[in-house]
Design an enzyme around this catalytic site. Structure first.
Site, mmCIF file in Angstrom:
data_model
loop_
_atom_site.group_PDB
_atom_site.id
_atom_site.type_symbol
_atom_site.label_atom_id
_atom_site.label_comp_id
_atom_site.label_asym_id
_atom_site.label_seq_id
_atom_site.Cartn_x
_atom_site.Cartn_y
_atom_site.Cartn_z
ATOM 1 N N ASP A 197 -17.812 -5.118 4.239
ATOM 2 C CA ASP A 197 -17.137 -4.761 5.482
ATOM 3 C C ASP A 197 -15.644 -5.023 5.396
ATOM 4 O O ASP A 197 -15.202 -5.988 4.779
ATOM 5 C CB ASP A 197 -17.717 -5.595 6.637
ATOM 6 N N GLU A 242 -12.618 1.173 12.348
ATOM 7 C CA GLU A 242 -12.616 2.635 12.418
ATOM 8 C C GLU A 242 -14.002 3.206 12.776
ATOM 9 O O GLU A 242 -14.113 4.057 13.667
ATOM 10 C CB GLU A 242 -12.154 3.174 11.060
ATOM 11 N N ARG A 295 -5.477 -5.250 -4.777
ATOM 12 C CA ARG A 295 -4.323 -4.411 -5.130
ATOM 13 C C ARG A 295 -3.166 -4.628 -4.152
ATOM 14 O O ARG A 295 -2.021 -4.545 -4.538
ATOM 15 C CB ARG A 295 -4.791 -2.942 -5.134
ATOM 16 N N TYR A 296 -3.485 -4.865 -2.864
ATOM 17 C CA TYR A 296 -2.391 -4.933 -1.876
ATOM 18 C C TYR A 296 -2.383 -6.213 -1.048
ATOM 19 O O TYR A 296 -1.510 -6.410 -0.229
ATOM 20 C CB TYR A 296 -2.474 -3.728 -0.911
ATOM 21 N N LEU A 348 0.831 -1.210 0.000
ATOM 22 C CA LEU A 348 0.000 0.000 0.000
ATOM 23 C C LEU A 348 0.869 1.264 0.000
ATOM 24 O O LEU A 348 0.650 2.176 -0.806
ATOM 25 C CB LEU A 348 -0.905 -0.058 1.231
#
Ligand code: FES
Length: 359
Positions: free
Chosen positions: A267, A274, A89-90, A17
């Site tokens: 989720d 957070e 992506r990460y 990231l």
């Protein structure tokens, strides 16, 4: 983006990231990214531990893909069977894992379908750049071996809006009837560094379009605001931050707030930790009764919406009504300085062919 499914995956997730210049532009990225990732790992591991030992995003994404494909087999029997592949992506499965699996299956036609309803160059754009990079590197799906088309944004899709509205109505039922219409509906979206917003990124406007459509669907039944969460680092990000907005509402005497994660379809840490832990604790200290609309996860309205979206995309594409990409994807941001964006867009507009032209 994805998320680590287990605690040992947290460090690698953060490392990828912070190395992504499309998402978090850092000076001296290759030096700073490993330092920041290492420093943040213990704290983020603790957060994932608190939400059950990992992110549920892979579980939800698989369920969404599988259920969508079941519906799609009924809606478009001529192209059945359809199969979902996940590219994060990460976190694993990464784009290279996804392409490897597709290659093993001998896939010849694919739709790159972003699960971000609203487009940002830092999220969907970054993922498409990565698809181009990996296809080019591995030589699979890069020069016409896969016929690609792209569904790059769907911020005001009817089913998406209905699914959000339905979950908000359910959440509002938790308030006594005499207070229900005064509950502040607080839409919360992942924030972006202001330098990304200011180069002309479409995300802020598209999130606002979703919010407006949801409120139209709800007949503007309650007061509402859109705020932004998950800022990291010292730079300026799009505000106001969700937590500080709640503080502000407390100061002006608001007692009831219903949070709505509006830029996520399932989720993960930003909702479960957070919003549900950090923001909720703060709100309680301030005397605010905070609830949260459920994430879309396996909402039947949502599953039907994404199946309809893909079904219509395939029908229009096969009928020649649309090309591999929409007009909006072809336009680079006025302040774009990333040559990868131009190459990726050109390659995708060609349906993943003619790499030699694009590269
Ligand atoms: Fe938006 Fe490159 S940053 S197109």
């Amino acid at each position: 983006m994805g998320g680590p499914s287990t605690i040992p995956e947290v460090h690698d997730f953060l490392s990828r990231l912070f190395h992504d210049h499309d998402l978090i532009p850092l000076p001296f990225q290759s030096i700073l990214a490993p330092i920041i990732a290492k420093r943040r790992t213990p704290q983020i591991e603790k957060q994932y531990t608190e939400i059950g030992g990992g992110s549920p995003i892979l579980k939800w994404t698989k369920i969404q893909g599988e259920e969508m494909c079941k519906l799609l087999d009924e809606l478009n029997p001529e192209s059945a069977p359809h199969k979902p592949y996940v590219a994060f992506r990460y976190a694993k499965p990464l784009t290279e894992d996804c392409l490897e699996e597709m290659k093993k299956d001998g896939v010849k036609r694919a739709i790159a379908f972003t699960q971000y309803p609203q487009y940002s160059c830092s999220t969907t754009g970054s993922s498409l750049n990565e698809l181009f990079r990996i296809a080019k590197k591995d030589g699979y799906g890069d020069q016409g071996s896969v016929e690609w088309s792209v569904m790059d944004r769907w911020p005001v899709n009817k089913g998406l809006i209905e699914a959000f509205a339905q979950n908000i109505k359910t959440a509002l039922q938790q308030y006594p009837e005499e207070r229900r219409n005064d509950v502040v509906i607080l839409f919360s979206a992942h924030s972006l560094p202001l330098e990304i917003v200011n180069r002309g990124d479409p995300y802020t406007a598209e999130v606002a379009a979703t919010v407006h459509s949801v409120m139209t669907e709800l007949n503007f039944c309650n007061p509402y605001r859109l705020t932004w969460q998950s800022k990291v680092g010292p730079k300026a990000w799009q505000g106001p931050q969700t937590a500080s907005a709640i503080e502000g509402f407390a100061k002006i005497g608001k007692k009831d707030v219903c949070l709505v994660p509006i830029a996520f379809t399932s989720d993960h840490i930003e909702t479960l930790y957070e919003l549900d832990i950090e923001v909720k604790e703060e709100a309680e200290k301030l005397g605010i009764h905070l609830t949260r609309a459920s994430s879309l996860n396996d909402s039947p309205i949502f599953l039907r919406a994404i199946a309809d979206l893909v079904s219509n995309h395939m029908k229009d594409y096969d009928a020649g009504k649309i090309g591999p990409t929409g007009k909006q994807l072809s336009l680079r941001c006025p302040g774009c300085v990333n040559p990868k964006c131009g190459k990726t867009k050109e390659w995708l507009a060609n349906g993943g062919k003619d790499l030699a032209v694009a590269a």
